[in-house]
Design a protein around this motif. Structure first.
Motif, PDB file in Angstrom:
ATOM      1  N   GLY A 102       0.798  -1.215   0.000  1.00  0.00           N
ATOM      2  CA  GLY A 102       0.000   0.000   0.000  1.00  0.00           C
ATOM      3  C   GLY A 102       0.833   1.269   0.000  1.00  0.00           C
ATOM      4  N   ALA A 103       2.034   1.196  -0.541  1.00  0.00           N
ATOM      5  CA  ALA A 103       2.921   2.362  -0.563  1.00  0.00           C
ATOM      6  C   ALA A 103       2.267   3.522  -1.297  1.00  0.00           C
ATOM      7  CB  ALA A 103       4.248   2.006  -1.238  1.00  0.00           C
ATOM      8  N   LYS A 104       2.367   4.686  -0.708  1.00  0.00           N
ATOM      9  CA  LYS A 104       1.890   5.912  -1.335  1.00  0.00           C
ATOM     10  C   LYS A 104       3.060   6.765  -1.816  1.00  0.00           C
ATOM     11  CE  LYS A 104      -2.456   6.106   1.267  1.00  0.00           C
ATOM     12  NZ  LYS A 104      -2.649   4.732   1.117  1.00  0.00           N
ATOM     13  N   ILE A 105       4.221   6.519  -1.220  1.00  0.00           N
ATOM     14  CA  ILE A 105       5.470   7.179  -1.621  1.00  0.00           C
ATOM     15  C   ILE A 105       6.558   6.110  -1.666  1.00  0.00           C
ATOM     16  CG2 ILE A 105       7.249   8.861  -0.959  1.00  0.00           C
ATOM     17  CD1 ILE A 105       5.051  10.446   0.470  1.00  0.00           C
ATOM     18  N   VAL A 106       7.378   6.138  -2.711  1.00  0.00           N
ATOM     19  CA  VAL A 106       8.525   5.239  -2.830  1.00  0.00           C
ATOM     20  C   VAL A 106       9.766   6.109  -2.911  1.00  0.00           C
ATOM     21  CG1 VAL A 106       9.675   3.493  -4.249  1.00  0.00           C
ATOM     22  CG2 VAL A 106       7.185   3.443  -3.984  1.00  0.00           C
ATOM     23  N   SER A 107      10.780   5.760  -2.124  1.00  0.00           N
ATOM     24  CA  SER A 107      12.043   6.501  -2.114  1.00  0.00           C
ATOM     25  C   SER A 107      13.165   5.654  -2.689  1.00  0.00           C
ATOM     26  CB  SER A 107      12.424   6.888  -0.682  1.00  0.00           C
ATOM     27  OG  SER A 107      11.463   7.732  -0.126  1.00  0.00           O
ATOM     28  N   GLU A 133      21.573  11.730   3.437  1.00  0.00           N
ATOM     29  CA  GLU A 133      22.185  10.955   4.518  1.00  0.00           C
ATOM     30  C   GLU A 133      23.396  10.215   3.989  1.00  0.00           C
ATOM     31  OE1 GLU A 133      19.456   8.248   6.421  1.00  0.00           O
ATOM     32  OE2 GLU A 133      17.854   9.738   6.439  1.00  0.00           O
ATOM     33  N   ASP A 134      24.521  10.342   4.657  1.00  0.00           N
ATOM     34  CA  ASP A 134      25.736   9.584   4.339  1.00  0.00           C
ATOM     35  C   ASP A 134      26.103   9.643   2.855  1.00  0.00           C
ATOM     36  OD1 ASP A 134      25.973   8.781   7.023  1.00  0.00           O
ATOM     37  OD2 ASP A 134      24.603   7.106   6.686  1.00  0.00           O
ATOM     38  N   GLY A 135      25.955  10.803   2.226  1.00  0.00           N
ATOM     39  CA  GLY A 135      26.327  10.953   0.824  1.00  0.00           C
ATOM     40  C   GLY A 135      25.264  10.518  -0.166  1.00  0.00           C
ATOM     41  N   TYR A 136      24.084  10.175   0.321  1.00  0.00           N
ATOM     42  CA  TYR A 136      22.973   9.778  -0.542  1.00  0.00           C
ATOM     43  C   TYR A 136      21.879  10.836  -0.471  1.00  0.00           C
ATOM     44  CZ  TYR A 136      24.864   5.044  -0.698  1.00  0.00           C
ATOM     45  OH  TYR A 136      25.662   3.961  -0.900  1.00  0.00           O
ATOM     46  N   ILE A 137      21.328  11.167  -1.628  1.00  0.00           N
ATOM     47  CA  ILE A 137      20.143  12.007  -1.664  1.00  0.00           C
ATOM     48  C   ILE A 137      18.959  11.086  -1.936  1.00  0.00           C
ATOM     49  CG2 ILE A 137      20.365  12.578  -4.137  1.00  0.00           C
ATOM     50  CD1 ILE A 137      19.217  15.418  -3.160  1.00  0.00           C
ATOM     51  N   PHE A 138      17.867  11.330  -1.247  1.00  0.00           N
ATOM     52  CA  PHE A 138      16.686  10.504  -1.443  1.00  0.00           C
ATOM     53  C   PHE A 138      15.789  11.142  -2.496  1.00  0.00           C
ATOM     54  CE2 PHE A 138      18.333   8.757   2.327  1.00  0.00           C
ATOM     55  CZ  PHE A 138      17.837   7.465   2.417  1.00  0.00           C
ATOM     56  N   MET A 139      15.513  10.367  -3.531  1.00  0.00           N
ATOM     57  CA  MET A 139      14.566  10.789  -4.556  1.00  0.00           C
ATOM     58  C   MET A 139      13.251  10.102  -4.234  1.00  0.00           C
ATOM     59  SD  MET A 139      16.996  10.689  -7.944  1.00  0.00           S
ATOM     60  CE  MET A 139      15.828  11.607  -8.959  1.00  0.00           C
ATOM     61  N   ARG A 140      12.134  10.796  -4.448  1.00  0.00           N
ATOM     62  CA  ARG A 140      10.844  10.247  -4.051  1.00  0.00           C
ATOM     63  C   ARG A 140       9.834  10.318  -5.178  1.00  0.00           C
ATOM     64  NH1 ARG A 140      12.252  12.466   1.245  1.00  0.00           N
ATOM     65  NH2 ARG A 140      12.834  10.636   2.449  1.00  0.00           N
ATOM     66  N   LEU A 141       8.986   9.310  -5.210  1.00  0.00           N
ATOM     67  CA  LEU A 141       7.874   9.239  -6.163  1.00  0.00           C
ATOM     68  C   LEU A 141       6.591   9.109  -5.373  1.00  0.00           C
ATOM     69  CD1 LEU A 141       6.825   8.852  -9.107  1.00  0.00           C
ATOM     70  CD2 LEU A 141       7.080   6.384  -8.709  1.00  0.00           C
ATOM     71  N   THR A 142       5.660  10.020  -5.598  1.00  0.00           N
ATOM     72  CA  THR A 142       4.349   9.937  -4.974  1.00  0.00           C
ATOM     73  C   THR A 142       3.436   9.159  -5.906  1.00  0.00           C
ATOM     74  OG1 THR A 142       4.695  12.051  -3.859  1.00  0.00           O
ATOM     75  CG2 THR A 142       2.411  11.267  -4.034  1.00  0.00           C
ATOM     76  N   LEU A 143       2.801   8.126  -5.367  1.00  0.00           N
ATOM     77  CA  LEU A 143       1.928   7.257  -6.183  1.00  0.00           C
ATOM     78  C   LEU A 143       0.479   7.719  -6.117  1.00  0.00           C
ATOM     79  CD1 LEU A 143       3.466   3.843  -5.100  1.00  0.00           C
ATOM     80  CD2 LEU A 143       4.048   5.236  -7.075  1.00  0.00           C
TER      81      LEU A 143
END
Length: 143
Positions: A102-107, A133-143
């Motif tokens: 039931g994910a509404k957002i996936v990172s 965080e720790d050299g990573y940027i989180f990209m997100r997709l809203t479903l």
């Protein structure tokens, strides 16, 4: 047809042999490391072999804990790149998280210097977040 299959005694060795050449080796964790991580964090991690029909073409590990759905390691073997299979496999992963959890957002955590991955996920509709965080940027997709 692209599908996700559980890692088992029949396909784990094929997964070990997958190789995705990238500009910097640190951009993609090895399948061995990802499976070890999935074993340690078994309650919240789901590793899968990515198949095209009956051939293993890639690997993905997804985090499903705390309603924080992430594709944490995704690779398509060099032999199967540049054929559109990565895009189809990524969409399959997104649909899996949506339907099973039931994910509404996936990172997706992407190394700050990995422009190829940033463009790939961006084409799928992922946008940059403020979360680094720790050299990573989180990209997100809203479903």
């Amino acid at each position: 047809m692209i599908e996700l299959r559980t890692i088992n005694e029949e396909n784990y060795e094929q997964c070990f042999h997958l190789k995705a050449s990238v500009e910097n080796e640190s951009f993609v964790d090895s399948v061995t490391y990802s499976l070890a991580e999935a074993w340690v964090f078994y309650k919240d991690t789901r590793p899968f072999a990515i198949y095209d029909d009956d051939k293993v073409i890639g690997f993905v590990s997804m985090y499903v804990g705390e309603e924080n759905y992430q594709i944490i390691n995704f690779l398509i073997d060099d032999a199967f790149q540049k054929k559109g299979l990565g895009t189809k496999a990524a969409k399959t992963c997104i649909q899996f998280l949506k339907h099973e959890y039931g994910a509404k957002i996936v990172s997706v955590p992407v190394e700050l210097k990995n422009m190829v991955a940033q463009r790939f996920w961006g084409k799928l509709g992922f946008v940059f977040s403020d979360n680094v965080e720790d050299g990573y940027i989180f990209m997100r997709l809203t479903l």
